[in-house]
Design a protein around this motif. Structure first.
Motif, PDB file in Angstrom:
ATOM      1  N   LEU A 276       0.829  -1.200   0.000  1.00 59.40           N
ATOM      2  CA  LEU A 276       0.000   0.000   0.000  1.00 59.40           C
ATOM      3  C   LEU A 276       0.867   1.254   0.000  1.00 59.40           C
ATOM      4  CD1 LEU A 276      -2.660   1.611   0.428  1.00 59.40           C
ATOM      5  CD2 LEU A 276      -2.346   1.215   2.896  1.00 59.40           C
ATOM      6  N   ASN A 277       1.890   1.265   0.831  1.00 60.29           N
ATOM      7  CA  ASN A 277       2.776   2.427   0.901  1.00 60.29           C
ATOM      8  C   ASN A 277       3.478   2.685  -0.427  1.00 60.29           C
ATOM      9  OD1 ASN A 277       4.591   4.454   2.341  1.00 60.29           O
ATOM     10  ND2 ASN A 277       6.068   2.971   1.541  1.00 60.29           N
ATOM     11  N   CYS A 278       3.862   1.609  -1.112  1.00 56.90           N
ATOM     12  CA  CYS A 278       4.532   1.778  -2.408  1.00 56.90           C
ATOM     13  C   CYS A 278       3.598   2.461  -3.402  1.00 56.90           C
ATOM     14  CB  CYS A 278       4.987   0.419  -2.934  1.00 56.90           C
ATOM     15  SG  CYS A 278       6.100   0.520  -4.351  1.00 56.90           S
ATOM     16  N   VAL A 279       2.338   2.037  -3.430  1.00 59.53           N
ATOM     17  CA  VAL A 279       1.352   2.672  -4.310  1.00 59.53           C
ATOM     18  C   VAL A 279       1.203   4.147  -3.947  1.00 59.53           C
ATOM     19  CG1 VAL A 279      -1.088   2.731  -4.981  1.00 59.53           C
ATOM     20  CG2 VAL A 279       0.074   0.533  -4.687  1.00 59.53           C
ATOM     21  N   PHE A 280       1.125   4.422  -2.666  1.00 60.93           N
ATOM     22  CA  PHE A 280       0.834   5.769  -2.177  1.00 60.93           C
ATOM     23  C   PHE A 280       2.011   6.729  -2.371  1.00 60.93           C
ATOM     24  CE2 PHE A 280       0.493   8.652   1.651  1.00 60.93           C
ATOM     25  CZ  PHE A 280      -0.525   9.442   1.136  1.00 60.93           C
ATOM     26  N   GLY A 281       3.198   6.345  -1.859  1.00 56.71           N
ATOM     27  CA  GLY A 281       4.319   7.275  -1.947  1.00 56.71           C
ATOM     28  C   GLY A 281       5.681   6.637  -1.821  1.00 56.71           C
ATOM     29  N   GLY A 282       5.762   5.326  -2.092  1.00 58.11           N
ATOM     30  CA  GLY A 282       6.987   4.596  -1.798  1.00 58.11           C
ATOM     31  C   GLY A 282       7.996   4.494  -2.914  1.00 58.11           C
ATOM     32  N   TYR A 283       7.696   5.056  -4.099  1.00 61.45           N
ATOM     33  CA  TYR A 283       8.689   5.029  -5.181  1.00 61.45           C
ATOM     34  C   TYR A 283       8.405   6.184  -6.128  1.00 61.45           C
ATOM     35  CZ  TYR A 283       5.515   2.888  -8.686  1.00 61.45           C
ATOM     36  OH  TYR A 283       4.508   2.634  -9.587  1.00 61.45           O
ATOM     37  N   PHE A 284       9.285   6.375  -7.122  1.00 60.92           N
ATOM     38  CA  PHE A 284       9.190   7.573  -7.953  1.00 60.92           C
ATOM     39  C   PHE A 284       7.895   7.623  -8.771  1.00 60.92           C
ATOM     40  CE2 PHE A 284      10.198  10.465 -11.460  1.00 60.92           C
ATOM     41  CZ  PHE A 284      10.783  11.513 -10.749  1.00 60.92           C
ATOM     42  N   GLY A 285       7.335   6.454  -9.063  1.00 62.34           N
ATOM     43  CA  GLY A 285       6.096   6.428  -9.830  1.00 62.34           C
ATOM     44  C   GLY A 285       4.845   6.417  -8.977  1.00 62.34           C
ATOM     45  N   SER A 286       4.975   6.729  -7.687  1.00 60.24           N
ATOM     46  CA  SER A 286       3.840   6.650  -6.770  1.00 60.24           C
ATOM     47  C   SER A 286       2.797   7.738  -7.050  1.00 60.24           C
ATOM     48  CB  SER A 286       4.333   6.782  -5.326  1.00 60.24           C
ATOM     49  OG  SER A 286       4.803   8.105  -5.088  1.00 60.24           O
ATOM     50  N   ARG A 287       1.659   7.596  -6.402  1.00 61.94           N
ATOM     51  CA  ARG A 287       0.569   8.560  -6.584  1.00 61.94           C
ATOM     52  C   ARG A 287       0.940   9.947  -6.055  1.00 61.94           C
ATOM     53  NH1 ARG A 287      -5.290   5.626  -5.735  1.00 61.94           N
ATOM     54  NH2 ARG A 287      -5.014   4.034  -7.361  1.00 61.94           N
ATOM     55  N   LEU A 288       1.624   9.983  -4.935  1.00 60.24           N
ATOM     56  CA  LEU A 288       2.017  11.284  -4.404  1.00 60.24           C
ATOM     57  C   LEU A 288       2.955  12.013  -5.356  1.00 60.24           C
ATOM     58  CD1 LEU A 288       2.638  10.559  -0.604  1.00 60.24           C
ATOM     59  CD2 LEU A 288       0.718  11.787  -1.634  1.00 60.24           C
ATOM     60  N   MET A 289       3.913  11.297  -5.918  1.00 56.19           N
ATOM     61  CA  MET A 289       4.835  11.924  -6.867  1.00 56.19           C
ATOM     62  C   MET A 289       4.093  12.369  -8.123  1.00 56.19           C
ATOM     63  SD  MET A 289       8.009  12.227  -5.845  1.00 56.19           S
ATOM     64  CE  MET A 289       9.127  12.121  -7.230  1.00 56.19           C
ATOM     65  N   ALA A 290       3.190  11.530  -8.613  1.00 50.91           N
ATOM     66  CA  ALA A 290       2.458  11.862  -9.833  1.00 50.91           C
ATOM     67  C   ALA A 290       1.593  13.109  -9.634  1.00 50.91           C
ATOM     68  CB  ALA A 290       1.590  10.678 -10.259  1.00 50.91           C
ATOM     69  N   ASN A 291       1.003  13.239  -8.472  1.00 50.89           N
ATOM     70  CA  ASN A 291       0.099  14.358  -8.204  1.00 50.89           C
ATOM     71  C   ASN A 291       0.861  15.604  -7.742  1.00 50.89           C
ATOM     72  OD1 ASN A 291      -1.789  16.190  -7.227  1.00 50.89           O
ATOM     73  ND2 ASN A 291      -3.052  14.658  -6.229  1.00 50.89           N
ATOM     74  N   ILE A 292       1.555  15.507  -6.618  1.00 49.67           N
ATOM     75  CA  ILE A 292       2.136  16.690  -5.972  1.00 49.67           C
ATOM     76  C   ILE A 292       3.331  17.241  -6.754  1.00 49.67           C
ATOM     77  CG2 ILE A 292       2.978  17.635  -3.789  1.00 49.67           C
ATOM     78  CD1 ILE A 292       0.186  16.400  -3.642  1.00 49.67           C
ATOM     79  N   ARG A 293       4.136  16.366  -7.356  1.00 53.05           N
ATOM     80  CA  ARG A 293       5.291  16.836  -8.118  1.00 53.05           C
ATOM     81  C   ARG A 293       4.978  17.015  -9.604  1.00 53.05           C
ATOM     82  NH1 ARG A 293      11.386  15.896  -9.074  1.00 53.05           N
ATOM     83  NH2 ARG A 293      11.385  15.531 -11.322  1.00 53.05           N
ATOM     84  N   GLU A 294       4.571  15.921 -10.254  1.00 52.01           N
ATOM     85  CA  GLU A 294       4.443  15.940 -11.709  1.00 52.01           C
ATOM     86  C   GLU A 294       3.261  16.785 -12.187  1.00 52.01           C
ATOM     87  OE1 GLU A 294       6.777  14.704 -13.567  1.00 52.01           O
ATOM     88  OE2 GLU A 294       7.844  13.887 -11.840  1.00 52.01           O
ATOM     89  N   ASP A 295       2.121  16.630 -11.537  1.00 52.28           N
ATOM     90  CA  ASP A 295       0.929  17.339 -11.991  1.00 52.28           C
ATOM     91  C   ASP A 295       0.862  18.770 -11.438  1.00 52.28           C
ATOM     92  OD1 ASP A 295      -1.569  17.680 -13.263  1.00 52.28           O
ATOM     93  OD2 ASP A 295      -2.593  17.251 -11.375  1.00 52.28           O
ATOM     94  N   LYS A 296       1.009  18.924 -10.123  1.00 49.76           N
ATOM     95  CA  LYS A 296       0.839  20.238  -9.501  1.00 49.76           C
ATOM     96  C   LYS A 296       2.131  21.057  -9.451  1.00 49.76           C
ATOM     97  CE  LYS A 296      -3.481  19.350  -8.467  1.00 49.76           C
ATOM     98  NZ  LYS A 296      -3.529  17.921  -8.822  1.00 49.76           N
TER      99      LYS A 296
END
Length: 424
Positions: A276-296
């Motif tokens: 679960l953590n990996c999906v959420f924010g545990g690697y460069f392709g995680s949801r947090l990276m996709a949203n907070i860094r890449e998108d926003k």
């Protein structure tokens, strides 16, 4: 022609093999775990000691002993230790952790007869000279003064104290804590903690029977330290205030750190929580990276993790964002938490995470040292290699429904302690 617009097909890792250590004992009963592997005539010998005798009034006692243990002995001063070890191309490393203190020797196998006696003196005859202690205090206070100006350090420090309180896991170290260090206290802790009955030796690299015989010859006798010690035990009281804001009006960036007490490696749900953590924010392709860094574009980096300690586990998230978008970043993080609790992860995303996690595990087993590290993870948690079998099986088979259930159980925005340093 290779079509570079089409990603290569996934191929799941089939088998991951671990090298289990050979267990032996020195003449005095000290356990030794040996992974005799590798092509180079290089060996790593770790002397691992439980942290003991925790005293809330002396939070730096164990840390300072670890930092000064090679600063002078009955036979050598600090310079002589450093020069003697360096002369043989060896390296002596000290490391303090939340649960354990480690003294590690890296050496060519052929030079063990020369360097092991030096290490014996460090572990049996350290005397913590007053001059070295004074230098240590000055240096550490200067480092702390610099660190206290950094938002990310303040966020990490206050978060640990908020969830762990005045324990070795979260002690609130201040500048005056260094002034209170006393040589007598350091000697008392050294004599209690650094003894054979509180030690485990883990060896990795080229280490045959002759090398073991030499280790037994040097360390298999009685150690001079025979003081009574008590294992550290802590109780963690949940912090009622879930929001801690340290304002810095001039800040260009705000540091965010949040999380909560959770489970550790001994819990059956831990592998699921890691996925679960990996999906959420545990690697460069995680949801947090996709949203907070890449998108926003709010940050250069954001990540989350699950940490396993002897007496607790915890979940955490850390990032630094532009001070003007801190509130927006927090809202997006909350949104991602709630999505995992309410919607199923797509199978394509889950396949990517599976392959990443299995590939990372396989890639981390590159030499004898890394196999020894994997052994330490399970040994000091009271587990065996079936833990890794279960972990691999869970990564391969976990369903989107299981991830959602795990998020509902362990990923709760309202339960998280949130620390912000800067502006929000």
């Amino acid at each position: 022609m290779l079509n570079r617009t089409v990603a290569p097909a996934f191929k799941q890792v089939a088998n991951i093999n671990f090298i289990a250590p050979l267990e032996k004992q020195l003449s005095n009963g000290l356990p030794v775990f040996i992974i005799n592997a590798g092509e180079q005539e290089l060996v790593r010998i770790e002397f691992i000691f439980d942290n003991v005798n925790w005293n809330v009034q002396k939070p730096l006692q164990a840390i300072a002993v670890n930092g000064l243990i090679n600063s002078g002995t009955a036979k050598y001063n600090a310079r002589q230790i450093a020069e003697a070890v360096d002369y043989y191309g060896a390296f002596l490393q000290t490391e303090y952790g939340a649960d354990y203190t480690t003294i590690t020797l890296y050496s060519l196998t052929k030079h063990l007869p020369s360097v092991l006696p030096i290490l014996w003196s460090v572990l049996n005859e350290s005397n913590f000279p007053e001059q070295e202690l004074a230098i240590y205090k000055q240096n550490q206070k200067q480092k702390l003064q610099v660190s206290l100006q950094k938002n990310d350090y303040l966020a990490r420090k206050n978060f640990a104290h908020a969830i762990f309180g005045n324990t070795a896991y979260g002690s609130d170290i201040q500048l005056e804590s260094y002034d209170e260090l006393d040589r007598t206290d350091l000697l008392a802790y050294y004599q209690a903690a650094y003894q054979a009955s509180n030690c485990t030796i883990i060896v990795a690299g080229k280490f045959d029977d002759n090398s073991f015989g030499l280790l037994d010859q040097v360390f298999g006798g009685s150690w001079s330290n025979q003081e009574v010690f008590a294992a550290n035990e802590f109780e963690f009281v949940p912090n009622e205030d879930k929001s801690l804001y340290i304002e810095k009006p001039e800040a260009l960036q705000s540091a965010i750190r949040m999380g909560n007490l959770s489970i550790n490696r001994t819990h059956r749900d831990f592998p699921s929580l890691q996925i679960l953590n990996c999906v959420f924010g545990g690697y460069f392709g995680s949801r947090l990276m996709a949203n907070i860094r890449e998108d926003k574009g709010y940050t250069y980096g954001i990540g989350s993790g699950v940490a396993s300690l002897r007496q607790a586990g915890y979940f955490f998230l850390a990032t630094e964002v532009g001070a003007d978008v801190c509130g927006s970043a927090l809202a997006e993080i909350e949104k991602e938490v709630n999505l995992l609790r309410t919607e199923l992860v797509a199978e394509e995303e889950l396949d990517l995470v599976r392959n990443y996690m299995l590939g990372s595990l396989l890639g981390s087993l590159e030499n004898a040292f890394s196999h020894a590290d994997k052994f330490k993870n399970i040994y000091f948690a009271g587990l065996d290699y079936s833990y890794y079998d279960n972990y691999i099986q869970k990564v391969k088979t976990i369903s989107a429904e299981e991830i959602k259930d795990t998020a509902i159980k362990y990923l709760d925005w309202n339960a998280m302690t949130k620390v912000v340093v800067g502006k929000k």
